[in-house]
Design a protein around this motif. Structure first.
Motif, short mmCIF file in Angstrom:
data_model
loop_
_atom_site.label_atom_id
_atom_site.label_comp_id
_atom_site.label_asym_id
_atom_site.label_seq_id
_atom_site.Cartn_x
_atom_site.Cartn_y
_atom_site.Cartn_z
N GLY A 224 23.93 47.73 42.70
CA GLY A 224 24.76 48.33 41.66
C GLY A 224 24.57 47.63 40.34
N GLU A 225 25.32 48.07 39.35
CA GLU A 225 25.15 47.54 37.99
C GLU A 225 26.48 47.54 37.26
OE1 GLU A 225 23.77 51.23 35.32
OE2 GLU A 225 22.52 50.92 37.10
N THR A 226 26.56 46.71 36.24
CA THR A 226 27.73 46.68 35.37
C THR A 226 27.36 45.93 34.10
OG1 THR A 226 30.11 46.19 35.28
CG2 THR A 226 28.70 44.54 36.31
N THR A 227 28.35 45.69 33.27
CA THR A 227 28.19 44.85 32.08
C THR A 227 28.97 43.56 32.29
OG1 THR A 227 30.16 45.75 30.99
CG2 THR A 227 28.06 46.91 30.62
N TRP A 228 28.79 42.60 31.39
CA TRP A 228 29.60 41.40 31.47
C TRP A 228 31.09 41.74 31.36
CZ3 TRP A 228 27.31 37.47 33.48
CH2 TRP A 228 25.97 37.21 33.22
N HIS A 229 31.40 42.71 30.50
CA HIS A 229 32.79 43.15 30.37
C HIS A 229 33.28 43.74 31.69
CE1 HIS A 229 35.87 46.27 29.45
NE2 HIS A 229 36.35 45.32 28.65
N GLY A 230 32.47 44.59 32.30
CA GLY A 230 32.86 45.19 33.57
C GLY A 230 33.05 44.17 34.66
N LEU A 231 32.19 43.16 34.68
CA LEU A 231 32.30 42.10 35.68
C LEU A 231 33.57 41.29 35.45
CD1 LEU A 231 31.19 40.43 38.02
CD2 LEU A 231 29.75 39.20 36.38
N ALA A 232 33.88 41.00 34.19
CA ALA A 232 35.09 40.24 33.87
C ALA A 232 36.34 41.00 34.30
CB ALA A 232 35.14 39.95 32.37
N VAL A 233 36.42 42.29 33.97
CA VAL A 233 37.59 43.09 34.34
C VAL A 233 37.75 43.14 35.85
CG1 VAL A 233 38.54 45.43 34.35
CG2 VAL A 233 37.56 44.49 32.24
N ALA A 234 36.65 43.37 36.56
CA ALA A 234 36.71 43.46 38.02
C ALA A 234 37.19 42.15 38.64
CB ALA A 234 35.34 43.85 38.58
N ALA A 235 36.68 41.03 38.14
CA ALA A 235 37.08 39.72 38.68
C ALA A 235 38.56 39.45 38.40
CB ALA A 235 36.22 38.62 38.08
N LEU A 236 38.99 39.76 37.20
CA LEU A 236 40.38 39.51 36.82
C LEU A 236 41.34 40.42 37.59
CD1 LEU A 236 39.70 39.03 33.04
CD2 LEU A 236 40.77 37.31 34.53
N GLU A 237 40.91 41.62 37.89
CA GLU A 237 41.75 42.52 38.67
C GLU A 237 41.97 41.99 40.08
OE1 GLU A 237 40.86 46.82 36.49
OE2 GLU A 237 39.74 46.27 38.30
N VAL A 238 40.91 41.45 40.68
CA VAL A 238 41.07 40.87 42.01
C VAL A 238 41.98 39.64 41.93
CG1 VAL A 238 39.90 39.83 43.99
CG2 VAL A 238 38.81 41.72 42.75
N ALA A 239 41.78 38.80 40.92
CA ALA A 239 42.61 37.61 40.76
C ALA A 239 44.08 38.00 40.55
CB ALA A 239 42.12 36.77 39.60
N ALA A 240 44.30 39.11 39.84
CA ALA A 240 45.68 39.56 39.59
C ALA A 240 46.39 39.93 40.88
CB ALA A 240 45.67 40.75 38.63
N ARG A 241 45.64 40.41 41.87
CA ARG A 241 46.25 40.73 43.17
C ARG A 241 46.73 39.46 43.89
NH1 ARG A 241 41.91 44.74 43.60
NH2 ARG A 241 40.81 43.54 45.21
N HIS A 242 46.25 38.32 43.43
CA HIS A 242 46.69 37.04 43.98
C HIS A 242 47.75 36.39 43.09
CE1 HIS A 242 43.64 36.61 47.21
NE2 HIS A 242 42.91 37.37 46.42
#
Length: 302
Positions: A224-242
């Protein structure tokens, strides 16, 4: 995936406390012999032969490199020693012993102007010192040892060490708004996934013997693919679940975040060859990112 069979010789892995080296130790089993500075140092060539002689490996994985992209612009000699000269010596030692070398390289060997995922035979065109020295290193190790496999990867992260994912999660705790480049495209790669791929390649070589058509360059990145922005949002969303704070993440252009070294705008890698030859396909990046951030958020990691 199980670790390597325990009834064969040692595997030398360079990289010290680096992300991939750490994953190799964890996933490769007791046969992995990790080396790093000062005992093994590309700036001190004599240490390479000494480590090689002490361990007497049956295979080598070179996960050591100069990866400070911007700092390389001001230290060409240091980056060259780490990314070309040292690996060439290591490949020569492997050739003398008649053993395979798996050498890790980067998507930064390309300029990012193709507009489509790169295949292994696309011409290299690095935009900075880091990329140039990695290209030179690829050529050097392939020339020095006929049993060399080069794995180009991209955007590597893990639950340990210094990497973009950990930086974003830590920054999100301190800043209500983050500005992240949103016009560079690539494939995030979990260090554990890359380590598992390397273990699988080594298992294939050990089970069926070295085949000459194994030699050469392969692309190995998360699917798959993304941007640095997309990677940051995805990581922060998972962290927010914690329970972590979810900041606002604003996409900016590369021009708004000037750096000494120019990054490739689109360094997506086509990893089809790795699947055709070895039957290996790295997992979707979002799946692996979730697993990594979950691990990072575990109480024992905090």
């Amino acid at each position: 995936m199980t670790s390597l069979a325990s009834n064969a010789g040692p595997i030398l892995v360079t990289g010290g406390a680096g992300q991939l080296a750490t994953s190799m130790v964890r996933l490769g089993g007791p046969r992995i012999h990790l080396v790093g500075r000062p005992a093994f140092d590309f700036d001190q060539p004599q240490t390479l032969a000494a480590s090689f002689a002490a361990i007497q490996p049956v295979a080598v994985v070179n996960a050591a490199a100069w990866t400070a992209v911007d700092a390389a612009e001001a230290n060409v000699e240091g980056a060259t020693r780490a990314n070309r000269d040292g690996p060439e010596i290591l490949a020569t030692l492997c050739a003398q012993a008649g053993i395979p070398l798996i050498h890790v390289s980067t998507d930064y060997v390309f300029d990012g102007d193709k507009g489509a995922p790169y295949i292994e035979t696309d011409p290299t065109s690095p935009t900075g010192v880091y990329g140039r020295t990695k290209v030179d290193g690829e050529q050097a190790v392939l020339a020095a040892n006929p049993r060399t496999i080069v794995l180009r990867t991209s955007w590597v992260y893990s639950a340990t060490g210094k990497n973009f994912v950990r930086t974003m999660i830590n920054a999100g705790e301190k800043n209500p708004v983050l500005r992240v480049v949103g016009d560079q495209f690539g494939g995030p790669t979990a260090a554990d996934d890359l380590a598992r791929a390397i273990v699988a390649i080594l298992e294939r070589i050990e089970s069926g013997g070295w085949q000459d058509d194994y030699a050469g360059i392969y692309h190995a990145a998360g699917t798959g693919e993304t941007t640095w922005h997309g990677l940051a949002v995805a990581a922060l969303e998972v962290a927010a679940r914690h329970g972590r704070t979810m900041p606002e993440v604003v996409a900016i252009k590369t021009a708004d975040w000037p750096t000494p070294a120019r990054r490739p705008m689109d360094s997506r890698l086509d990893c089809g060859k790795l699947e055709r030859v070895f039957g290996i396909r790295l997992p979707p990046w979002r799946e692996s990112l979730t697993n990594t951030v979950d691990e990072l958020m575990a109480p024992s990691s905090l």
